[in-house]
Design a protein around this motif. Structure first.
Motif, short mmCIF file in Angstrom:
data_model
loop_
_atom_site.label_atom_id
_atom_site.label_comp_id
_atom_site.label_asym_id
_atom_site.label_seq_id
_atom_site.Cartn_x
_atom_site.Cartn_y
_atom_site.Cartn_z
N ALA A 239 -7.70 4.47 -7.66
CA ALA A 239 -6.36 4.19 -6.58
C ALA A 239 -5.97 2.53 -7.10
O ALA A 239 -4.71 2.58 -7.02
N ILE A 240 -6.64 1.74 -7.35
CA ILE A 240 -6.30 0.36 -7.82
C ILE A 240 -5.45 0.24 -8.81
O ILE A 240 -4.39 -0.26 -9.04
N THR A 241 -5.91 1.02 -9.86
CA THR A 241 -5.16 0.88 -11.27
C THR A 241 -3.78 1.76 -11.28
O THR A 241 -3.02 1.53 -12.26
N VAL A 242 -3.78 2.74 -10.51
CA VAL A 242 -2.45 3.53 -10.47
C VAL A 242 -1.66 2.89 -9.43
O VAL A 242 -0.44 2.76 -9.71
N LEU A 243 -2.06 2.54 -8.32
CA LEU A 243 -1.29 1.93 -7.00
C LEU A 243 -1.23 0.69 -6.96
O LEU A 243 -0.30 0.12 -6.43
N SER A 244 -2.07 -0.13 -7.71
CA SER A 244 -2.45 -1.57 -7.36
C SER A 244 -2.99 -1.93 -6.18
O SER A 244 -2.98 -0.89 -5.44
N TYR A 245 -3.81 -2.86 -6.07
CA TYR A 245 -4.74 -3.11 -4.82
C TYR A 245 -3.60 -3.32 -3.68
O TYR A 245 -4.26 -3.04 -2.24
N LYS A 246 -2.47 -3.88 -3.83
CA LYS A 246 -1.73 -3.84 -2.60
C LYS A 246 -1.15 -2.66 -1.90
O LYS A 246 -1.14 -2.50 -0.79
N LEU A 247 -0.62 -1.75 -2.82
CA LEU A 247 -0.17 -0.52 -2.39
C LEU A 247 -1.34 0.34 -1.76
O LEU A 247 -1.38 1.26 -0.96
N THR A 248 -2.40 0.08 -2.46
CA THR A 248 -3.70 0.96 -1.88
C THR A 248 -4.04 0.37 -0.72
O THR A 248 -4.42 1.17 0.14
N SER A 249 -4.18 -0.92 -0.14
CA SER A 249 -4.26 -1.23 0.85
C SER A 249 -3.46 -1.04 2.07
O SER A 249 -3.74 -1.03 3.18
N HIS A 250 -2.28 -0.72 1.52
CA HIS A 250 -1.03 -0.65 2.43
C HIS A 250 -1.10 1.00 2.71
O HIS A 250 -0.94 1.16 4.09
N TYR A 251 -1.37 1.88 2.15
CA TYR A 251 -1.62 3.32 2.55
C TYR A 251 -2.94 3.43 3.45
O TYR A 251 -3.96 3.13 2.97
N VAL A 252 -2.90 4.26 4.25
CA VAL A 252 -3.87 4.75 5.19
C VAL A 252 -4.74 5.69 4.25
O VAL A 252 -6.15 5.52 4.19
N TYR A 253 -4.08 6.51 3.52
CA TYR A 253 -4.83 7.54 2.65
C TYR A 253 -4.22 7.53 1.31
O TYR A 253 -3.52 8.26 0.99
N PRO A 254 -4.71 6.50 0.31
CA PRO A 254 -4.30 6.20 -0.87
C PRO A 254 -4.45 7.47 -1.91
O PRO A 254 -3.75 7.87 -2.84
N THR A 255 -5.54 7.91 -1.63
CA THR A 255 -6.13 9.06 -2.56
C THR A 255 -5.04 10.32 -2.54
O THR A 255 -4.78 11.00 -3.41
N TYR A 256 -4.52 10.59 -1.24
CA TYR A 256 -3.54 11.53 -1.21
C TYR A 256 -2.32 11.19 -1.86
O TYR A 256 -1.72 12.20 -2.58
N VAL A 257 -2.05 9.97 -1.75
CA VAL A 257 -0.64 9.56 -2.55
C VAL A 257 -0.78 9.71 -4.08
O VAL A 257 0.13 10.14 -4.70
N MET A 258 -1.94 9.50 -4.54
CA MET A 258 -2.26 9.67 -5.97
C MET A 258 -2.08 11.26 -6.29
O MET A 258 -1.73 11.48 -7.17
#
Length: 369
Positions: A239-258
């Motif tokens: 999640a962090i390497t794909v979205l960056s920690y900023k976007l990961t913390s921004h999304y409620v469900y970042p795994t789904y975004v990936m």
């Protein structure tokens, strides 16, 4: 101590159930929260939580084996006496019901936000909880057989999201290697432990009183936990390497975004919905354990011989709580960090140590007399 648990499961089934309980909601909500706390060092926090989690799990196993013929609630009465033991059981029951309602809300919110928007939360909660209630009516033996069927598919789908996200990973997103102070890493670790590990104490209502005898149980249980922890850590890193920690913390469900981005790689439309099924299944088993333990505890408190008569009314209570427990996702995030973390530490760490001391003291005086 009139509550009887005549159902039996084996160590392998218990291990698979523990693994899915650990994964549970962690693959959905943990990456966002720990990225918000520890930023690019979130993977270090997850690694630290796995190490601590193994030690906590060994403590749970040891406590369970002190009185192998008693479940956790019966052990409370043995160690602390009838009334104090019942009071502690009551606290754990409340914890279980609150946990069940929060997990049910998370399922409903995820489904509404990401898959079928404009659907009432009430409808999703009732539909999902009806399945859990039905599962409780069938019993733990039926549930663990269901776990055996779905476990390989859940692990496979989680592995798919990790493998097919590799081309999009940027390792530079993890730099600097230790960019956050130790207190932030510890805070993120405690959050992860409060979601995935400390609540495992509830599973030890089943261990070892409901298990068939197996001398190799400890090793397989720890391996199951390590598998779950490794998947959670891998999801967090991806999640962090794909979205960056900023976007990961921004999304409620970042795994789904990936998962949404995977469709461009494998040329399959809406693959993320298929992968979401694995999360929903793992969350189902986590919700079931919260609910099932609350039924066992209430039956113990009321002196019932079986929990099935109270399955429906307690299920309705969980649905009602799920509809009011979180007003919105912002409140949910704050509540999880400020209330759930200390509550889980109290139930999943302080309580087992107190129970261990109480049981040892009781055994000492009983042997001495």
């Amino acid at each position: 101590m009139t509550m009887r648990m005549d159902e039996k499961i084996n160590v392998r089934q218990f291990t698979l159930l523990l693994t899915l309980f650990t994964i549970g909601t962690s693959v959905l909500i943990t990456p966002s929260q720990i990225a918000a706390i520890a930023k690019e060092s979130a993977w270090i926090a997850t690694t630290f939580s796995i190490i601590v989690g193994v030690l906590v799990l060994i403590l749970f196993i040891y406590i369970g084996r002190l009185q192998p013929n008693l479940n956790l609630f019966q052990h409370n009465e043995y160690a602390f006496g009838k009334w104090i033991g019942k009071f502690i059981t009551f606290i754990i029951v409340l914890y279980s019901i609150i946990g069940a309602s929060t997990v049910l809300w998370t399922v409903g919110d995820f489904v509404i936000v990401q898959i079928i928007p404009q659907t009432p939360l009430t409808a999703v909660c009732i539909l999902f909880m009806t399945i859990v209630i039905y599962g409780a009516k069938l019993g733990i033996e039926t549930i663990v057989k269901t776990v055996e069927i779905f476990f390989p598919w859940i692990i496979m789908l989680l592995t798919i999201i990790i493998l097919f996200s590799i081309p999009s990973m940027d390792i530079k997103q993890l730099q600097p290697l230790w960019g956050q102070p130790i207190n932030k890493i510890v805070e993120a670790s405690l959050y992860e432990l409060s979601v995935s590990t400390f609540p495992l104490i509830l599973l030890f209502v089943l261990y070892p009183s409901v298990l068939n005898k197996d001398s190799k149980g400890t090793k397989s249980i720890i391996m199951g936990y390590l598998l779950a922890g490794s998947l959670i850590m891998a999801i967090s890193v991806v999640a962090i390497t794909v979205l960056s920690y900023k976007l990961t913390s921004h999304y409620v469900y970042p795994t789904y975004v990936m998962a949404e981005r995977i469709e461009f790689i494998v040329l399959l439309d809406r693959l993320e919905v298929v992968i979401a099924i694995s999360w929903i299944l793992s969350i189902f088993f986590k919700l079931f354990i919260y609910f099932y333990v609350s039924l066992i505890g209430i039956s113990q408190l009321l002196g019932l011989k079986h929990y099935r008569p109270i399955t429906l009314p307690i299920g309705i209570i969980v649905i009602g709580l799920a509809l009011i427990v979180y007003p919105d996702t912002i409140f949910a995030g704050d509540w999880n960090k400020e209330t759930w973390v200390p509550l889980s530490i109290a139930i999943g760490f302080v309580y087992p140590i107190v129970l261990l001391c109480g049981s040892k003291i009781k055994s000492f005086f009983k042997t001495g007399s």
